[in-house]
Structure formats: C-alpha cells, structure tokens
Design a protein around this motif. Structure first.
Motif, PDB file in Angstrom:
ATOM      1  N   ILE A  86       0.786  -1.147  -0.014  1.00 59.20           N
ATOM      2  CA  ILE A  86      -0.021  -0.193  -0.001  1.00 59.20           C
ATOM      3  C   ILE A  86       0.981   1.258   0.041  1.00 59.20           C
ATOM      4  N   THR A  87       1.892   1.308   0.746  1.00 59.66           N
ATOM      5  CA  THR A  87       2.717   2.508   0.575  1.00 59.66           C
ATOM      6  C   THR A  87       3.455   2.707  -0.715  1.00 59.66           C
ATOM      7  N   MET A  88       3.854   1.443  -1.278  1.00 60.31           N
ATOM      8  CA  MET A  88       4.471   1.711  -2.709  1.00 60.31           C
ATOM      9  C   MET A  88       3.510   2.081  -3.654  1.00 60.31           C
ATOM     10  N   VAL A  89       2.114   1.838  -3.561  1.00 61.10           N
ATOM     11  CA  VAL A  89       1.520   2.046  -4.634  1.00 61.10           C
ATOM     12  C   VAL A  89       0.681   3.589  -4.305  1.00 61.10           C
ATOM     13  N   ARG A  90       0.400   3.759  -3.077  1.00 62.74           N
ATOM     14  CA  ARG A  90      -0.442   4.734  -2.660  1.00 62.74           C
ATOM     15  C   ARG A  90       0.263   6.182  -2.184  1.00 62.74           C
ATOM     16  N   ALA A  91       1.493   6.095  -1.774  1.00 62.91           N
ATOM     17  CA  ALA A  91       2.072   6.840  -1.046  1.00 62.91           C
ATOM     18  C   ALA A  91       2.780   8.018  -2.090  1.00 62.91           C
ATOM     19  N   GLY A  92       2.957   7.614  -3.286  1.00 58.80           N
ATOM     20  CA  GLY A  92       3.565   8.671  -4.305  1.00 58.80           C
ATOM     21  C   GLY A  92       5.010   8.706  -4.029  1.00 58.80           C
ATOM     22  N   VAL A 156      -2.025  -2.094  -8.098  1.00 58.40           N
ATOM     23  CA  VAL A 156      -1.635  -1.288  -9.298  1.00 58.40           C
ATOM     24  C   VAL A 156      -2.936  -1.050 -10.431  1.00 58.40           C
ATOM     25  N   THR A 157      -3.818  -2.241 -10.488  1.00 65.33           N
ATOM     26  CA  THR A 157      -4.780  -2.306 -11.183  1.00 65.33           C
ATOM     27  C   THR A 157      -6.224  -1.886 -10.668  1.00 65.33           C
ATOM     28  N   PHE A 158      -6.108  -1.458  -9.180  1.00 65.76           N
ATOM     29  CA  PHE A 158      -7.203  -1.309  -8.399  1.00 65.76           C
ATOM     30  C   PHE A 158      -8.008  -0.089  -8.793  1.00 65.76           C
ATOM     31  N   ASP A 159      -9.346  -0.236  -9.130  1.00 66.95           N
ATOM     32  CA  ASP A 159      -9.977   0.930  -9.425  1.00 66.95           C
ATOM     33  C   ASP A 159     -10.428   1.812  -8.120  1.00 66.95           C
TER      34      ASP A 159
END
Length: 274
Positions: A86-92, A156-159
């Motif tokens: 979650i950190t890698m995908v959402r934290a920018g 990564v592919t989550f809507d």
C-alpha cells in the motif's frame, strides 16, 4: 499464421525437462509406500512407514515446530507485506522511496545463504539467543517481500473510484479500507499468505543459520538424518511435505486467478457506471 502443432523437438525437450524435474519426486513418493526397509529395492506396497512416522517423536516434534513457525511468520509477513505494498502504490513520491523499494525487493534476488548469514550476524551482534523466535524473524524478513509483490500487483490495477464513492458518501478512510479495499484485494492477500506459508514450510538454508537448541524444523531434521542414510519413514515425511506444498501452490494459483477475475469484473462495472 502457423497452424501446425508443436514440433517433435519441442515435445521431446518438454518431456525430458519435466522428467528431469519431477521424476525424482515421483520416485520418492512411490518408494514411501515400499514394504521393505531397503529404499533401493521394491518389495511391494505398504503404508506401514506412514504409521511408523507417527511413532517417531523427533520428526513429529520437528513438524510441529515447522507448522507453528510457518503459520506465525506467514501471518505477520502478510500484514507487513500488505502495508508495504500500500505504501509503494498509494504514498507517491517520498524521501527514501528508492531505498525502501530496494530493501523490500532485496530478499527476492539475494541468495538464501547471504540472507541466512546476515541474519545470523545480526542476532549475534544483538546478543539474541537463537531459537524459534530468531527463525520467525528471519522467515518474516524473507517472505514479506513475496507478499508485497503479490498485493502490489493487485493494487496497481485497483479501481480507486470505488473508494472515492465510499468516501463521498461519508465513509471514514479506515472504514473504507476495511469495507471496500480489503475485500477486493483479499484474494491477493490470501495468495500472498499461502505463498509465504509455503516458503517458510520448506525453508532449510535460512532456518539452519538462525536455529538454536530446541527449535529444529522438519527440513533440518530430514537433512540431518539423510546424511546418515535414507530411511523409509523419511520418504513418508517428505511425501507429506510435498503434498502440503503442492496444495499450497494450487490454492495460491487459484486465488490469483480469482483476483484477476474480480479485477476484470470491477473494471467492467466501473465502465458501465460511467
């Protein structure tokens, strides 16, 4: 477009490759049902070595340690790996992202000998008594990255419009995660847990470096006994371990396919809603 089937060379190559990989495993499973004690001579079918296995207290104790270790390390690794994903995908972009990403993926490419030795040196430097808990920490360290990769590929592919809709309706962020995000990524999380459990279950190298008195896992016990000669009950124990790992891999594969199907279904629903 070439409509012909695979060539004879390809068929022979595939057959020889699969035979090289799996024929020894098949022979081990077959000889675990050998009626005789000599593992090199077939004397008929029997399950007596599986019965004798349950009377081998040392192997049973080692199996119990292995199961407890795999369950605990896989659970903690799943929680930490999911948080890391979650950190890698959402934290920018954040300070130290490259270092964090490199440290997270390092166990994927480093040899297990290097990981085991580094963990051993760490525990010696910290004056930790090696045993069950040091093995648990080591297994969490090297299985967490596998969970992170599996969950990250799903995120990564989550809507995110589904989360945005829940937030617009007044749902708090934490509740949105547990009510919307987590159920949708749960197949990937479960796949990561099964993968971590399987890796911990059959690990030998890292456990050998970080184990201590009273914390012998089943792979270590089997390896130490095989060095003195293969016995039929060892074949039976290996067969059971192979069956557990195989079931784990199948479950992980099915969960990943389910996650992909749910992703496609969610994308279609989101497209229809627009």
């Amino acid at each position: 477009m070439n409509s012909r089937g695979p060539s004879l060379f390809n068929l022979v190559s595939i057959t020889l490759g699969f035979a090289f990989l799996y024929l020894p495993i098949v022979l081990l499973v077959i000889y675990s049902f050998n009626a005789g004690r000599n593992v090199a001579i077939w004397e008929g079918w029997s399950v007596k070595w599986y019965v004798a296995l349950w009377q081998n207290k040392q192997l049973i104790d080692a199996a119990w340690v292995t199961i407890r270790l795999a369950l605990l390390s896989a659970t903690v690794a799943t929680v930490l790996g999911t948080m890391a994903a979650i950190t890698m995908v959402r934290a920018g972009r954040f300070w130290g992202r490259s270092l964090f990403s490199g440290m997270l993926s390092a166990p994927l490419v480093l040899p297990e000998v290097i990981l085991g030795l580094s963990m051993l040196l760490l525990f010696v430097a910290l004056d930790f008594s090696r045993g069950f808990w040091t093995m648990t920490i080591a297994h969490i360290t090297f299985t967490m990255c596998y969970v992170a990769v599996v969950v990250q590929s799903r995120l990564v592919t989550f809507d995110r419009t589904l989360e945005e809709a829940a937030l617009d309706l007044g749902c708090p962020p934490v509740k949105t995660f547990f009510a919307v995000t987590l159920p949708l990524i749960l197949p990937a999380v479960l796949s990561g847990w099964v993968l971590a459990f399987t890796l911990s279950l059959d690990d030998l190298v890292i456990a050998s470096f970080t184990t201590g008195p009273g914390a012998t896992t089943l792979p270590i016990k089997i390896y130490s006994q095989v060095r003195l000669g293969v016995s039929p009950d060892i074949n039976a124990a290996c067969t059971i371990l192979i069956a557990i790992v195989t079931v784990g891999v199948i479950i992980a594969s099915l969960q990943m396919k389910r996650a992909e199907a749910e992703r496609v279904r969610a994308e279609r629903m989101a497209a229809a809603g627009r």
